[in-house]
Structures are given as C-alpha cells and as structure tokens.
Motif scaffolding. Structure first.
Motif, PDB file in Angstrom:
ATOM      1  N   GLY A  92      39.146 -21.629 -10.334  1.00  0.00           N
ATOM      2  CA  GLY A  92      39.426 -22.944  -9.799  1.00  0.00           C
ATOM      3  C   GLY A  92      40.695 -23.039  -8.976  1.00  0.00           C
ATOM      4  O   GLY A  92      41.041 -24.120  -8.487  1.00  0.00           O
ATOM      5  N   GLU A  93      41.379 -21.924  -8.786  1.00  0.00           N
ATOM      6  CA  GLU A  93      42.632 -21.897  -8.035  1.00  0.00           C
ATOM      7  C   GLU A  93      42.386 -21.303  -6.652  1.00  0.00           C
ATOM      8  O   GLU A  93      41.641 -20.338  -6.505  1.00  0.00           O
ATOM      9  N   SER A  94      43.018 -21.865  -5.619  1.00  0.00           N
ATOM     10  CA  SER A  94      42.872 -21.293  -4.284  1.00  0.00           C
ATOM     11  C   SER A  94      43.733 -20.034  -4.177  1.00  0.00           C
ATOM     12  O   SER A  94      44.773 -19.931  -4.837  1.00  0.00           O
ATOM     13  N   PRO A  95      43.323 -19.068  -3.345  1.00  0.00           N
ATOM     14  CA  PRO A  95      44.149 -17.869  -3.163  1.00  0.00           C
ATOM     15  C   PRO A  95      45.556 -18.181  -2.671  1.00  0.00           C
ATOM     16  O   PRO A  95      46.521 -17.542  -3.094  1.00  0.00           O
ATOM     17  N   ALA A  96      45.698 -19.177  -1.782  1.00  0.00           N
ATOM     18  CA  ALA A  96      47.034 -19.526  -1.286  1.00  0.00           C
ATOM     19  C   ALA A  96      47.909 -20.084  -2.402  1.00  0.00           C
ATOM     20  O   ALA A  96      49.097 -19.742  -2.512  1.00  0.00           O
ATOM     21  N   ASP A  97      47.323 -20.934  -3.252  1.00  0.00           N
ATOM     22  CA  ASP A  97      48.082 -21.447  -4.397  1.00  0.00           C
ATOM     23  C   ASP A  97      48.439 -20.321  -5.355  1.00  0.00           C
ATOM     24  O   ASP A  97      49.514 -20.318  -5.965  1.00  0.00           O
ATOM     25  N   ALA A  98      47.532 -19.349  -5.476  1.00  0.00           N
ATOM     26  CA  ALA A  98      47.766 -18.243  -6.408  1.00  0.00           C
ATOM     27  C   ALA A  98      48.961 -17.406  -5.988  1.00  0.00           C
ATOM     28  O   ALA A  98      49.776 -17.001  -6.828  1.00  0.00           O
ATOM     29  N   VAL A  99      49.077 -17.120  -4.697  1.00  0.00           N
ATOM     30  CA  VAL A  99      50.192 -16.268  -4.265  1.00  0.00           C
ATOM     31  C   VAL A  99      51.520 -16.999  -4.439  1.00  0.00           C
ATOM     32  O   VAL A  99      52.538 -16.387  -4.802  1.00  0.00           O
ATOM     33  N   VAL A 100      51.535 -18.320  -4.219  1.00  0.00           N
ATOM     34  CA  VAL A 100      52.754 -19.094  -4.460  1.00  0.00           C
ATOM     35  C   VAL A 100      53.103 -19.086  -5.947  1.00  0.00           C
ATOM     36  O   VAL A 100      54.268 -18.898  -6.338  1.00  0.00           O
ATOM     37  N   ARG A 101      52.099 -19.274  -6.794  1.00  0.00           N
ATOM     38  CA  ARG A 101      52.331 -19.262  -8.243  1.00  0.00           C
ATOM     39  C   ARG A 101      52.842 -17.904  -8.709  1.00  0.00           C
ATOM     40  O   ARG A 101      53.786 -17.820  -9.509  1.00  0.00           O
ATOM     41  N   GLU A 102      52.220 -16.833  -8.221  1.00  0.00           N
ATOM     42  CA  GLU A 102      52.620 -15.499  -8.655  1.00  0.00           C
ATOM     43  C   GLU A 102      54.068 -15.191  -8.248  1.00  0.00           C
ATOM     44  O   GLU A 102      54.828 -14.595  -9.023  1.00  0.00           O
ATOM     45  N   LEU A 103      54.465 -15.585  -7.051  1.00  0.00           N
ATOM     46  CA  LEU A 103      55.844 -15.343  -6.624  1.00  0.00           C
ATOM     47  C   LEU A 103      56.829 -16.154  -7.466  1.00  0.00           C
ATOM     48  O   LEU A 103      57.936 -15.687  -7.765  1.00  0.00           O
TER      49      LEU A 103
END
Length: 281
Positions: free
Chosen positions: A174-185
């Motif tokens: 349910g998470e967008s890839p763009a949101d995921a990279v921000v979250r991971e950083l």
C-alpha cells in the motif's frame, strides 16, 4: 444445470461430519468438515475426476453448508501445491490464500480460507476478490541515487552483508515507491530526503534464494554535508561517498551493473539486471 445435493454419510466416527455430493443420480465425491470452538471449519474433499464447473460448484456447496448450516464464520482447507484442479476450484469457490505450509519430503501446502462476510463468489465483488488473491505479488524495492558536488555516489555499508549498496529498501504494501525511499532514508540515515524524480526502473530476475523484484531508482537531492546523521544500527554500519573505482571495489554486483548502465545510457527508463543475476542464479 441441476442443483447439487448433499447426503450425510453415517459411518461411525464420521457421522455428521462426512457428506456425499451428488449431481442428480451421480455421486461427484465426498467432503468432511469439522468446526472448532472458534467457529473455524476445517474442510477437506475428494472429488476424484470431477471436472469444472462441477468441481467448483461442489466445493462452494461444502463451504456454504459449513457457513450457513454449521455456523462457521471461517472455512479453511490445506491443499498440496501440485493439486492444480483442487486449488483452482477452491479459488473459484471464493477461498483466498492465507499462507504456505512448508513440509520436508512432501509437497508444500497452501492454506486457503473463506470468511462468512466475504463477497459471494458469484458476484462481481467476489470475482474481483478472487482474482486479486490469486494474482502474483511481485516484490518492489526503492533505492536512492544520491551524488555529491564531485559526482561521488552515496553507498551504505551494511551490517548483514559484505558489499555496499544504495540506500533504500523494500516497498511496504500500500506504499508508493517514492514514499518508500523517503521513509527508508529517514529510518536508515535520519535525513528528510527530497525526491527529484524517477531515474530508472530495473528488473531483478530470481537470484540465489530470492524471487524476482522490480527496483525503482530515484534521483534524490543531496543534503547539506553538515547535516548530522542518525544511522540505524541494526542495518547501517556506515555511509561512504564513492567514486567509480571505490564503487567497483565495494558495491554489490547489481549496483555496479546498474551504475555502469546509467553511465552508458542515462535516459533509459527501463533496464534489466540480467547479465549479473542470470550468471549467478
């Protein structure tokens, strides 16, 4: 098409829990069901050579009986992964995959279930739910390509493998890839990143014990070098700004191939990591 009927089999210990499924005068097979204290019904069946659509209708009849007549709120079954006809019939009868039971020396089994408030398989909602449950779920990964003013690439030194890699990680459901990279950083380095845009998409074929995946590589704006970092200690041992020689010396094979590919064709929106992965599968 005539309605299917049930006939209880009064055979000692099976009385009240085993049934014959009939299509007119023809016996299609049998099923047994046991309802636990939590109102979960465990279902099994033997439909022999019965073909579609009779097979799905028979399984649906057994499920409906457990829900409507026996008061179950959940009906579950375990099916060997190599029993294609039974798995297809279960899906068409509204059962969805809950998980996989691994076994030694025997085929793995799928755990399938249908709930009392699931949409009926004969409805549009039920059909869509069946398709959604049956379709493959491909793993998605999001990584950040961060370069400093000198053109060096940021790589993370990881605690769980020798090679260094681009920052990022697996995209949550349910998470967008763009949101995921921000979250991971934010989680891994403690920085609030700004995504400039998608740099490329890289397909990763199956490799070693890993299934295939789609990798989204985002161009991320570098942060102020004076920004204090908070590294996630369970995953990140350190970060390094790497020139091409250090990348080739320390990075994962997939990352080296990806960066080389970007140097050769920086505008290609899609690429595949086949050369590295197919040679080591």
């Amino acid at each position: 098409m005539a309605d299917l009927t049930l006939r209880p089999l009064g055979d000692g210990a099976y009385e009240g829990s085993a049934y014959e499924i009939r299509d007119g005068e023809d016996a299609l097979g049998t099923f047994s069901v046991a309802v636990g204290d939590d109102r979960t019904a465990s279902l099994s069946w033997d439909l022999g050579r019965t073909e579609e659509p009779q097979r799905s209708r028979a399984v649906n009849l057994a499920i409906t009986y457990a829900l409507d007549e026996l008061g179950a709120t959940r009906v579950q079954t375990l099916l060997d992964e190599d029993t294609v006809a039974d798995r297809r019939a279960a899906a068409r009868a509204g059962m969805r995959r809950d998980g996989l039971l691994r076994r030694v020396g025997a085929p793995d089994q799928e755990l399938l279930s249908r709930l009392s408030d699931d949409p009926h398989p004969g409805t549009r909602e039920g059909f869509v739910a069946m398709l959604n449950a049956a379709l493959p779920k491909k793993r998605a990964i999001a990584q950040a390509l961060v370069r400093d003013d000198a053109g060096r690439v940021l790589l993370c030194e990881l605690t769980y493998k020798r090679e260094w890699d681009l920052p990022g990680g697996v995209v949550d459901p349910g998470e967008s890839p763009a949101d995921a990279v921000v979250r991971e950083l934010r989680e891994e380095l403690g920085v609030d990143a700004r995504v400039r845009g998608l740099r490329t998409v890289n397909w990763l074929p199956p490799w070693s014990a890993w299934d295939d995946a789609v990798l989204f590589v985002f161009d991320v704006e570098p942060w102020d070098p004076q920004t204090p970092l908070t590294l996630q200690p369970t995953e990140i041992a350190g970060i390094h700004w790497c020139d091409r020689d250090l990348v080739r010396e320390r990075a994962t094979a997939a990352t080296i191939e990806l960066l080389d590919s970007l140097d050769v064709d920086p505008d290609d929106a899609y690429r595949e990591a086949g050369q590295v992965f197919r040679g080591n599968a």
